[in-house]
Enzyme design. Structure first.
Site, PDB file in Angstrom:
ATOM      1  N   ARG A 159      21.642 -49.313   4.691  1.00  0.00           N
ATOM      2  CA  ARG A 159      22.916 -49.002   5.351  1.00  0.00           C
ATOM      3  C   ARG A 159      22.892 -49.101   6.885  1.00  0.00           C
ATOM      4  O   ARG A 159      23.819 -49.655   7.469  1.00  0.00           O
ATOM      5  CB  ARG A 159      23.434 -47.625   4.915  1.00  0.00           C
ATOM      6  CG  ARG A 159      23.735 -47.552   3.417  1.00  0.00           C
ATOM      7  CD  ARG A 159      24.480 -46.287   3.030  1.00  0.00           C
ATOM      8  NE  ARG A 159      25.881 -46.357   3.375  1.00  0.00           N
ATOM      9  CZ  ARG A 159      26.439 -45.791   4.417  1.00  0.00           C
ATOM     10  NH1 ARG A 159      25.734 -45.052   5.231  1.00  0.00           N
ATOM     11  NH2 ARG A 159      27.721 -45.938   4.658  1.00  0.00           N
ATOM     12  N   CYS A 195       9.276 -57.602   7.939  1.00  0.00           N
ATOM     13  CA  CYS A 195       9.129 -58.625   8.966  1.00  0.00           C
ATOM     14  C   CYS A 195      10.471 -59.260   9.308  1.00  0.00           C
ATOM     15  O   CYS A 195      10.741 -60.432   9.034  1.00  0.00           O
ATOM     16  CB  CYS A 195       8.080 -59.635   8.559  1.00  0.00           C
ATOM     17  SG  CYS A 195       6.462 -58.866   8.714  1.00  0.00           S
TER      18      CYS A 195
END
Ligand SMILES: *Cc1c(COP(=O)(O)O)cnc(C)c1O
Length: 411
Positions: free
Chosen positions: A308, A338
């Site tokens: 979120r 990453c």
């Protein structure tokens, strides 16, 4: 609020630390006390309405145990996929207490819902016509698009004129023609205009449109106002004012019922309101990293588990529960994925050390249910606190889960 006193106590900081030791991190914890509290709050706010139905919108959190808990409280279920319908049936909901409100699914999926015997809200005329031809005696609800711009942001605003949801209220004449041609009956009128609506006016505007439409259909069992109830995400944050909403809706609804003549139920479909605040997401701090501009706290999770903040720019409170009395300093809390995955930017948090446990709040709605295996990480485990005891309700994943559906071929 007498009932509340009988419910077990809420979760405390020490208890969260104990649970992180017992189950490891990252970890989702759901406090059933809070869910029940919200459920009762909503019931009490609308207590003047005799035929009130609360349907939990389960896409917020589909753990079977959460569904079972809400079923026991007396809730119905709002579902958006046939899989959610099946989970609801598995959790013990009676088919008639489940409403299937899909968008852009195939007629095949809707036929399955007929087989399961659940209620259905249709939201486009093409499907309504196909449905009417095959199942003219299976009454359905219709989802109306009232053309209202509501919701906390554009991704979660779903009732405006350019939205893909619902049948425009200007298309009612076309809809009536389809109903006449097929013999299909309408048993409910539905709208859902978005999430995070703090402005009651938008509810009311939509409500008036629905009442007006309903007068035109003689077989209505329910009017469904969807949801969008806003909960606070931080101190002094705005929330939907249930009491003024109730005052207005109750009056309007009662006068509608009088004019309409027969018994009609009023439905709300809260997701976030019921489960958001029950959830705590615990992560471990792997590294503290100073750069030229920022102090980063890097944790053992990321947008694979908790999307979120990155997807919606949602604000979630972050607390250092293992050093609550530490000096307040500024940190940017990031994940280990990453890609940029920032949980909280430039936050004032009690001094964070490597190995500390951070608690991210409002983690009960749209958190685990939106998680993924990105970066080939395992999804976390989930724990539920029920009557003061903790229960693991989902195991942490393992390599087996990542490989379960892989078919290795000769390369
Ligand atoms: C998502 C959804 C809800 C719940 O919205 P919240 O903001 O979580 O309360 C209700 N009804 C429908 C049709 C939905 O798609």
């Amino acid at each position: 609020m007498k009932e509340l006193e009988k419910i077990s106590r809420p979760v405390y900081r020490e208890q969260l630390i104990q649970l992180s030791n017992k189950y490891g991190t990252p970890l989702y914890i759901y406090d059933s006390y809070q869910i029940k509290k919200q459920y009762i709050k909503m019931k009490n706010a609308f207590s003047c309405i005799k035929n009130l139905i609360i349907n939990y919108a389960c896409k917020a959190n589909t753990n079977l145990n959460i569904l079972k808990f809400l079923q026991k409280l007396g809730s119905g279920l709002d579902t958006v996929s046939i899989q959610e319908v099946e989970l609801g049936l598995k959790a013990g909901f009676h088919p008639k207490k489940i409403i299937f409100t899909p968008n852009c699914v195939s007629i095949k999926e809707i036929k399955k819902a007929v087989d399961f015997g659940v209620r259905i809200n249709l939201d486009n005329l093409s499907i309504l016509e196909q449905f009417g031809e095959d199942f003219s005696d299976y009454s359905v609800g219709i989802r109306i698009n009232p053309h209202i711009m509501a919701g906390g942001n554009s991704k979660i605003s779903v009732g405006h004129i350019d939205s893909k949801f619902g049948i425009s209220h200007y298309q009612i004449p076309h809809m009536k023609r389809i109903l006449n041609n097929t013999g299909l009956k309408i048993e409910g009128i539905h709208m859902h205009t978005g999430s995070d609506i703090s402005d009651i006016k938008s509810f009311l505007e939509g409500a008036n449109i629905l009442f007006k439409i309903a007068m035109d259909f003689p077989d209505i069992d329910y009017i469904d106002f969807g949801s969008g109830f806003k909960v606070p995400y931080k101190k002094n944050d705005i929330k939907t004012d249930l009491i003024s909403l109730s005052n207005f809706i109750t009056e309007k609804f009662q006068s509608f019922c009088k004019d309409y003549g027969s018994k009609v139920s009023l439905i709300f479909e809260p997701g976030k309101f019921l489960v958001s605040e029950s959830g705590y997401f615990l992560v471990n701090v792997n590294v503290i990293k100073h750069t030229t501009s920022t102090v980063f706290a890097g944790v053992d999770s990321g947008f694979n588990h908790f999307l979120r903040p990155m997807f919606y720019d949602a604000y979630h409170c972050i607390e250092n529960i293992s050093n609550p009395n530490g000096r307040l300093r500024f940190y940017t809390v990031v994940g280990y994925i990453c890609e940029s995955d920032t949980f909280g930017f430039n936050r004032k948090i009690a001094e964070i050390r490597e190995g500390d446990i951070l608690c991210i709040k409002n983690a009960g709605a749209y958190c685990f249910s939106m998680s993924s295996n990105y970066n080939s990480r395992y999804r976390p485990s989930e724990v539920m606190i029920l009557n003061g005891k903790d229960f693991m309700i989902r195991k942490r994943e393992t390599m087996q889960d990542l490989l379960r559906n892989i078919i290795e071929i000769q390369i």
